[in-house]
Design an enzyme around this catalytic site. Structure first.
Site, PDB file in Angstrom:
ATOM      1  N   HIS A   1      65.873 -18.342  40.534  1.00 36.99           N
ATOM      2  CA  HIS A   1      64.594 -17.731  40.211  1.00 36.99           C
ATOM      3  C   HIS A   1      63.456 -18.732  40.337  1.00 36.99           C
ATOM      4  O   HIS A   1      63.192 -19.493  39.388  1.00 36.99           O
ATOM      5  CB  HIS A   1      64.636 -17.185  38.777  1.00 36.99           C
ATOM      6  CG  HIS A   1      65.775 -16.234  38.525  1.00 36.99           C
ATOM      7  ND1 HIS A   1      67.092 -16.638  38.420  1.00 36.99           N
ATOM      8  CD2 HIS A   1      65.788 -14.885  38.359  1.00 36.99           C
ATOM      9  CE1 HIS A   1      67.870 -15.577  38.208  1.00 36.99           C
ATOM     10  NE2 HIS A   1      67.111 -14.501  38.169  1.00 36.99           N
TER      11      HIS A   1
ATOM     12  N   HIS B   1      66.142 -17.494  32.954  1.00 35.15           N
ATOM     13  CA  HIS B   1      66.365 -17.455  34.402  1.00 35.15           C
ATOM     14  C   HIS B   1      65.510 -18.514  35.104  1.00 35.15           C
ATOM     15  O   HIS B   1      65.842 -18.973  36.182  1.00 35.15           O
ATOM     16  CB  HIS B   1      66.037 -16.064  34.950  1.00 35.15           C
ATOM     17  CG  HIS B   1      64.682 -15.586  34.571  1.00 35.15           C
ATOM     18  ND1 HIS B   1      64.423 -14.970  33.376  1.00 35.15           N
ATOM     19  CD2 HIS B   1      63.507 -15.656  35.230  1.00 35.15           C
ATOM     20  CE1 HIS B   1      63.131 -14.669  33.306  1.00 35.15           C
ATOM     21  NE2 HIS B   1      62.553 -15.081  34.412  1.00 35.15           N
TER      22      HIS B   1
ATOM     23  N   PRO C   1      70.112 -13.969  28.673  1.00 34.93           N
ATOM     24  CA  PRO C   1      69.878 -12.639  28.137  1.00 34.93           C
ATOM     25  C   PRO C   1      68.520 -12.641  27.423  1.00 34.93           C
ATOM     26  O   PRO C   1      68.301 -13.418  26.497  1.00 34.93           O
ATOM     27  CB  PRO C   1      71.034 -12.465  27.149  1.00 34.93           C
ATOM     28  CG  PRO C   1      72.093 -13.400  27.623  1.00 34.93           C
ATOM     29  CD  PRO C   1      71.333 -14.589  28.150  1.00 34.93           C
TER      30      PRO C   1
ATOM     31  N   GLY D   1      59.687 -10.062  30.041  1.00 39.23           N
ATOM     32  CA  GLY D   1      61.001  -9.497  29.728  1.00 39.23           C
ATOM     33  C   GLY D   1      61.379  -9.723  28.274  1.00 39.23           C
ATOM     34  O   GLY D   1      61.795  -8.803  27.567  1.00 39.23           O
TER      35      GLY D   1
ATOM     36  N   ASN E   1      52.488 -13.183  33.479  1.00 42.83           N
ATOM     37  CA  ASN E   1      52.278 -13.091  34.930  1.00 42.83           C
ATOM     38  C   ASN E   1      52.311 -11.659  35.445  1.00 42.83           C
ATOM     39  O   ASN E   1      52.227 -11.424  36.645  1.00 42.83           O
ATOM     40  CB  ASN E   1      53.312 -13.957  35.678  1.00 42.83           C
ATOM     41  CG  ASN E   1      54.737 -13.497  35.419  1.00 42.83           C
ATOM     42  OD1 ASN E   1      55.014 -12.319  35.174  1.00 42.83           O
ATOM     43  ND2 ASN E   1      55.657 -14.436  35.478  1.00 42.83           N
TER      44      ASN E   1
ATOM     45  N   ILE F   1      54.397  -9.534  36.003  1.00 45.96           N
ATOM     46  CA  ILE F   1      55.412  -9.103  36.971  1.00 45.96           C
ATOM     47  C   ILE F   1      56.787  -9.139  36.299  1.00 45.96           C
ATOM     48  O   ILE F   1      57.097 -10.073  35.564  1.00 45.96           O
ATOM     49  CB  ILE F   1      55.454 -10.060  38.190  1.00 45.96           C
ATOM     50  CG1 ILE F   1      54.166  -9.932  39.015  1.00 45.96           C
ATOM     51  CG2 ILE F   1      56.673  -9.807  39.081  1.00 45.96           C
ATOM     52  CD1 ILE F   1      54.099  -8.707  39.907  1.00 45.96           C
TER      53      ILE F   1
ATOM     54  N   HIS G   1      60.515 -13.420  41.987  1.00 47.31           N
ATOM     55  CA  HIS G   1      61.112 -13.589  40.656  1.00 47.31           C
ATOM     56  C   HIS G   1      62.519 -14.144  40.754  1.00 47.31           C
ATOM     57  O   HIS G   1      62.846 -15.146  40.122  1.00 47.31           O
ATOM     58  CB  HIS G   1      61.131 -12.251  39.900  1.00 47.31           C
ATOM     59  CG  HIS G   1      62.138 -12.226  38.796  1.00 47.31           C
ATOM     60  ND1 HIS G   1      61.898 -12.714  37.541  1.00 47.31           N
ATOM     61  CD2 HIS G   1      63.432 -11.802  38.777  1.00 47.31           C
ATOM     62  CE1 HIS G   1      62.986 -12.584  36.790  1.00 47.31           C
ATOM     63  NE2 HIS G   1      63.928 -12.030  37.514  1.00 47.31           N
TER      64      HIS G   1
ATOM     65  N   SER H   1      74.743  -4.564  -0.971  1.00 48.36           N
ATOM     66  CA  SER H   1      75.935  -3.848  -0.490  1.00 48.36           C
ATOM     67  C   SER H   1      76.910  -4.862   0.114  1.00 48.36           C
ATOM     68  O   SER H   1      78.113  -4.767  -0.083  1.00 48.36           O
ATOM     69  CB  SER H   1      75.557  -2.813   0.576  1.00 48.36           C
ATOM     70  OG  SER H   1      74.757  -1.789   0.051  1.00 48.36           O
TER      71      SER H   1
ATOM     72  N   GLU I   1      69.317  -6.494  12.550  1.00 53.25           N
ATOM     73  CA  GLU I   1      70.617  -7.135  12.754  1.00 53.25           C
ATOM     74  C   GLU I   1      70.632  -8.073  13.965  1.00 53.25           C
ATOM     75  O   GLU I   1      71.137  -9.183  13.903  1.00 53.25           O
ATOM     76  CB  GLU I   1      71.717  -6.076  12.930  1.00 53.25           C
ATOM     77  CG  GLU I   1      71.929  -5.168  11.732  1.00 53.25           C
ATOM     78  CD  GLU I   1      70.902  -4.056  11.644  1.00 53.25           C
ATOM     79  OE1 GLU I   1      70.160  -3.847  12.624  1.00 53.25           O
ATOM     80  OE2 GLU I   1      70.833  -3.405  10.593  1.00 53.25           O
TER      81      GLU I   1
ATOM     82  N   PHE J   1      77.716  -2.185  12.321  1.00 53.37           N
ATOM     83  CA  PHE J   1      76.461  -2.603  12.940  1.00 53.37           C
ATOM     84  C   PHE J   1      76.579  -3.936  13.675  1.00 53.37           C
ATOM     85  O   PHE J   1      75.588  -4.458  14.179  1.00 53.37           O
ATOM     86  CB  PHE J   1      75.315  -2.594  11.921  1.00 53.37           C
ATOM     87  CG  PHE J   1      75.066  -1.237  11.338  1.00 53.37           C
ATOM     88  CD1 PHE J   1      74.764  -1.077   9.993  1.00 53.37           C
ATOM     89  CD2 PHE J   1      75.163  -0.098  12.127  1.00 53.37           C
ATOM     90  CE1 PHE J   1      74.552   0.191   9.448  1.00 53.37           C
ATOM     91  CE2 PHE J   1      74.959   1.167  11.598  1.00 53.37           C
ATOM     92  CZ  PHE J   1      74.656   1.315  10.252  1.00 53.37           C
TER      93      PHE J   1
ATOM     94  N   HIS K   1      78.904   5.182  10.288  1.00 53.01           N
ATOM     95  CA  HIS K   1      79.029   3.933   9.539  1.00 53.01           C
ATOM     96  C   HIS K   1      80.460   3.411   9.482  1.00 53.01           C
ATOM     97  O   HIS K   1      80.674   2.252   9.116  1.00 53.01           O
ATOM     98  CB  HIS K   1      78.531   4.136   8.090  1.00 53.01           C
ATOM     99  CG  HIS K   1      77.027   4.198   7.978  1.00 53.01           C
ATOM    100  ND1 HIS K   1      76.267   5.092   8.677  1.00 53.01           N
ATOM    101  CD2 HIS K   1      76.161   3.457   7.246  1.00 53.01           C
ATOM    102  CE1 HIS K   1      74.984   4.909   8.377  1.00 53.01           C
ATOM    103  NE2 HIS K   1      74.886   3.921   7.519  1.00 53.01           N
TER     104      HIS K   1
ATOM    105  N   ARG L   1      84.965  -2.368   1.306  1.00 47.53           N
ATOM    106  CA  ARG L   1      84.104  -1.827   0.270  1.00 47.53           C
ATOM    107  C   ARG L   1      84.940  -1.512  -0.964  1.00 47.53           C
ATOM    108  O   ARG L   1      84.478  -1.643  -2.091  1.00 47.53           O
ATOM    109  CB  ARG L   1      83.428  -0.544   0.764  1.00 47.53           C
ATOM    110  CG  ARG L   1      82.527   0.106  -0.278  1.00 47.53           C
ATOM    111  CD  ARG L   1      82.056   1.512   0.131  1.00 47.53           C
ATOM    112  NE  ARG L   1      81.075   2.004  -0.829  1.00 47.53           N
ATOM    113  CZ  ARG L   1      80.975   3.277  -1.218  1.00 47.53           C
ATOM    114  NH1 ARG L   1      81.785   4.182  -0.730  1.00 47.53           N
ATOM    115  NH2 ARG L   1      80.057   3.637  -2.089  1.00 47.53           N
TER     116      ARG L   1
END
Lengths: 670, 670
Positions: free
Chosen positions: B31, B71, B121, B162, B191, B193, B268, B389, B416, B443, B479, B528
């Protein structure tokens, strides 16, 4: 707060409150706080604005309502019951959160008619709402005529602080603002409390300002507990703004009415307790016993039945009018609305012979999408900013943008999770639309919660995931899936298909489109690299999940099982092994779930129990493969993270070569 | 744009640009756009502001730099090389994206010294940055004295469109604003783009306004291509604002300098191509051949070596001074900085006997956390709004809030994914801090991308996930985890532990703390519901992954394998079976990965190959269990989504009862 005589509206609002209070108390489980606090706004919405027919929860042109703060579902169940839906009786309410009830602990669309989407995991509902609004906008632009309108409804969402903290909601709302979805109206239950206590503890951003930054129209109702007219005015104003989605911040007191627990985290997610239930009754002057709804209130609520019937009758007339004027479009509309795929659509699927050139399956995916686009107008979708890597553009069909809602290419931006949730909303608009969404396979991780909900809520979404292994090369281990496919295969009700070539790509789409029309999601994994067209592959084989690609005479000594980009290695290896006199069968296994769903006779015919020497080849984790390999099978897999290098180098270094398959096969054969 | 003579700064900036251009071109992959466009801001940052020692990438008090737009890593590799890090030589740059190189396709902290976290990522890096800044704030508050300061550095992040679209970044930045992290400075490469083209296509929100809504200090540099002084001024102003994180929106042209491809999506993510590389050289007046850096530029960059050495020497002096004045604190500081756990810390782990009362493992988790908190001051963490919890409060240690950074309870809010990424940042601050974070097990799906990065980037994060099965009851299928544990076991390098009782909880934490100090993440799943303390369980057994809980004489006829909340069912069932004369072994298997890491002799001793009748009991998906069950094993599992009902009812209806274990065992025994 003693109340002498309650106005009719107060009576109605408290009816909602106390059904919720009593149901949660009886179950000794649940979330009374939100229903108690949001009852006024929900009442105003359902009583004065929402257009729906309680006796026909599937009436096409109903407004859509989503309780994004799904834990507050007693609010929704109470309203469904009170307004006359047959799906929620008083007994159902008494069975809140019990085995087999129609009133589960969070709203489930597949369980309770009148519930549009499944919520509970925060942030999902509002994102679904964006999808529902996108669906409405698209269908309206597609079908409505200047002199005949059949698609015209709003999407209303109630969300809370939790939803507003979740990233998925920000993604979807940013896109909604960009798209100018004027018929999306969200009521934000601003009660300043979350499970950990006051939102001062971690959530002090200016939500209204953020939504303005997204391009939403934002209002604030300061007294959401008693100023019903202010709520109504705000909803009117929101409806009047037609080029922006609207957020109405409604300040309320959570657990309103409970003298000792209101405005605390305690009332969020636990029953009030017998004493506090009593105290709340006294506080609000509610003399009615458990589960009893005052006659006047019920009568008022039940006006929705007649109102709804009239609305639907009007619309039927509008549809008849439309039919008369635009018979072709009307026929198409009715096809959409009944989830019927067009006759012979599958004939458009491309077919290939081994003489055709090698193509990446992301390429054959693109070819398939574009072959289907003209014959399947319900197909609508896009990528999370990887359109020209995922190859998901429907050429010639334009971008779905503000004021151009008839177009079919959805530009989600780098918002994978929002994209998945939005597609759930589009699918669950239940108007025949088949949404597909795309990103790199490894980024399924970003949207897994949405994928799971597709599977759970029976949303016919198609996930197009490319760059499906270490073969993608230089982008390296952050981008190379290893365990992703296994992790997705583990999700119940999700079809996971990894086609080996062009025919299997077409076969995968054949399955996926059919499945979507039957409310089942499919995820397909495609290669970045070119793959040969295989002799023996075929469109219809994919529906069986696994099939014999090539065989020798008699019982095989060994079975090679390949998926996706590694299948051709098995084919080539088999040739070499047969040249040495080994009796080798090659099985292509594009889809575990479909194979498992075949009858025993078929499965036995492909993978006979007696043939225990099996070698699977998949450039992914071996996790779960023992299912088909048994004690004596083996696998060429990759069970560690990948490496940044050209794809061919990576494949070779990690053992995905014909020679290695031959070598491992010989080891097995002994 | 002909350039006669370049200023020294232009020479330096173009050196960065052309190393990136040439490396990407040679690899024919990568890139170039961001490095070309963001070179000016990165140069100003590294040249005029950042404090680091190229010869000691691990110098404690270095400023932290994160390229969230991972990147664009050639930007970072170029700077590492030019400023004199030994970890990136010119040869390394020439090996960009090749097998075995130190310059992989996205920055990997475990591969290249000088890289703090692994990005690629999108959205992760900025969230890591929030964590790094939280770590600095905490350590500064903890260790600094009015007259002796040893912790004092900034966290700089470069992020792009991004990252800004990703929900995880919004979550983390909202929290950063709430926390007033004044030493976090983010430069937003504006930029306009992204891969799909102009951001007009899907991303038109007012980013600056959104960040203001979060409580950030926001500035805009209009000409990020040539106005270096404006960039510098903005960074100075950002540093001067000490009670808010700062965002500097720097408008640039992506691929700046490329006459035909700048300001397009083409630049890019693909090499410029030979012709355009040549055209860019001409355009920018760059006469130097491939990979050659002008002497003057290199000399200027390399001043960082002496500068860095001096900075570190100064700091060594400050540390010596601190040591003299505060010897105890200094010793603790050095313990932290060397990742050494305190002597005998594990003695604080609670132990239990079968006479102790039954307790949910989320409760024994709480007890363990609180037993460890006083002896492990490096332990810091919290929940995504489920503190009461998940039971993750460190009692008496206060909330980490603006101006109260010495406190240890982190209040993440309903975020999360942000929470996981932030914890990666805290762990990778590499100062001995051991972060833990908590939510409901289901989750984990929201934060899976962050969990994967913990495993990949060797971040010692501890994931505390409660409500780990259908036994959680009424909240229902959204859940109730079913496939979650399997999906997490599939992640390489992640320890997944599901303790059966209090001793195993302590054992799990013993493993997790040790693993964290060795840069390996652990995820623990807790119940639980109450669970009995088991005879035969023990803290040190957990480290073996699986162990014999109880046995009969001689070779077992059958082995029952339980994990977590279902282990006691195996224990009770074994008793019944033995009473009928069956020879039954009970194995508790809290952790697959640890068991697989034992030598063969141990594994054979627990699960002898010859004993093929095995019955596993886990209230979760059977996916992957064939690994331990083989062809003749069986399992009591749940392979479909759950149901809203009281937990005990759900367990019973789905077959998790002693009677059913006995029945299935007998079936197996034949």
């Amino acid at each position: 707060m003693a109340v002498a005589t309650q106005s009719l509206e107060e009576l109605c609002i408290n009816s909602i409150r106390f059904l919720a209070i009593d149901a949660v108390q009886k179950a000794n489980s649940g979330h009374p706080g939100l229903p108690m606090g949001a009852a006024p706004m929900a009442f105003v919405l359902w009583d004065r604005f929402m257009r729906f027919n309680p006796k026909n929860p599937k009436w096409f042109n109903r407004d859509r309502f989503v309780l994004s703060a799904g834990h507050g579902c007693m609010l929704q169940y109470a309203l469904l019951h009170l307004t006359g839906y047959d799906s929620v009786t008083l007994d159902d309410i008494k069975q809140f959160r019990q085995w087999g009830s129609k009133t589960p602990g969070h709203p489930e669309n597949f369980e309770t008619l009148g519930v549009e989407v499944t919520t509970g995991p925060l942030g999902q509902g509002i994102a679904n709402g964006v999808g529902l609004a996108m669906a409405e906008a698209h269908l309206a632009a597609k079908f409505n005529k200047p002199d005949a309108k059949i698609v015209d409804h709003y999407t209303y969402v109630i969300l809370g602080d939790g939803c507003n903290m979740e990233g998925v909601s920000g993604e979807a709302c940013s896109l909604a603002g960009h798209l100018g979805l004027g018929k999306l109206i969200a009521l934000y239950d601003d009660n300043h409390i979350s499970i950990d206590g006051s939102t001062d503890v971690s959530f002090t951003e200016d939500v209204g300002k953020r939504f303005e930054a997204y391009g939403w129209h934002v209002q604030h109702v300061e007294d959401g507990n008693s100023d019903l007219d202010a709520i109504a005015k705000a909803i009117e104003a929101a409806k009047a703004v037609t080029d922006k989605p609207s957020l109405i911040k409604v300040t309320t007191i959570i657990g309103y009415g409970s003298p000792n627990k209101s405005n605390t985290a305690d009332v969020h997610g636990a029953a009030l307790g017998k004493d506090e239930v009593k105290a709340t009754r006294e506080n609000l002057g509610w003399e009615y016993p458990e589960f009893e709804v005052p006659e006047d209130a019920l009568k008022h609520f039940r006006k929705a039945v007649e109102r709804g019937a009239n609305l639907e009758t009007e619309w039927d007339q509008a549809l008849a009018d439309y039919k008369a004027k635009y018979p072709e479009e009307a026929a198409e509309f009715e096809r959409f609305a009944s989830n019927k795929l067009p006759e012979g659509w599958e004939k458009a699927l491309p077919t290939y012979t081994p003489e055709d050139k090698a193509l990446a399956t992301r390429k054959t995916s693109e070819m398939t999408l574009n072959a289907l686009a003209p014959v399947l107008p319900e197909l609508i979708g896009g990528s999370a900013d990887l359109t020209h890597s995922n190859y998901t553009l429907l050429k010639g069909f334009g971008d779905f943008q503000k004021g151009q809602y008839a177009n079919r290419n959805l530009r989600f931006g780098v918002r994978e999770h929002g994209m998945g949730s939005i597609c759930n909303g589009i699918a669950l608009h239940s108007s025949g639309l088949i949404p597909y969404c795309a990103t790199f396979l490894v980024f399924a991780d970003y949207m897994r919660a949405a994928i799971r909900l597709s599977a759970l809520s029976q949303a016919g979404v198609i996930y197009v995931m490319t760059h499906d292994s270490i073969a993608l090369g230089e982008d390296g281990p952050t981008h190379q899936p290893v365990e992703t496919i296994a992790s997705l295969r583990a999700i119940p009700n999700l079809l996971v298909i990894r086609p080996a070539d062009g025919n299997e790509t077409s076969g995968a789409y054949k399955v996926a489109i059919q499945a979507a029309s039957e409310n089942r999601p499919t995820l397909m994994a495609f290669s970045r690299q070119n793959l040969p067209q295989l002799a023996g592959s075929g469109i219809d084989h994919v529906a069986k999940g696994a099939y014999i690609l090539s065989d020798s005479e008699g019982t095989p000594d060994l079975i090679l099982i390949g998926t996706g980009g590694e299948t051709y290695l098995c084919v080539d290896a088999a040739e070499k092994l047969r040249a040495e006199g080994k009796n080798v069968r090659v099985v292509s296994m594009p889809c575990w779930e479909l194979f498992d769903e075949q009858d025993e006779a078929y499965r036995e015919s492909v993978l006979p129990k007696a043939v225990t020497k099996r070698l699977a080849v998949e450039a992914a984790s071996s996790f779960g493969w023992c299912r088909y390999l048994g004690n004596e099978g083996a696998m060429i897999s990759i069970d560690r993270f990948g490496v940044s290098a050209p794809g061919g180098v990576a494949l070779e270094k990690f053992g995905f070569t014909v020679d290695n398959v031959v070598a491992k096969a010989k080891e097995l054969l002994g």
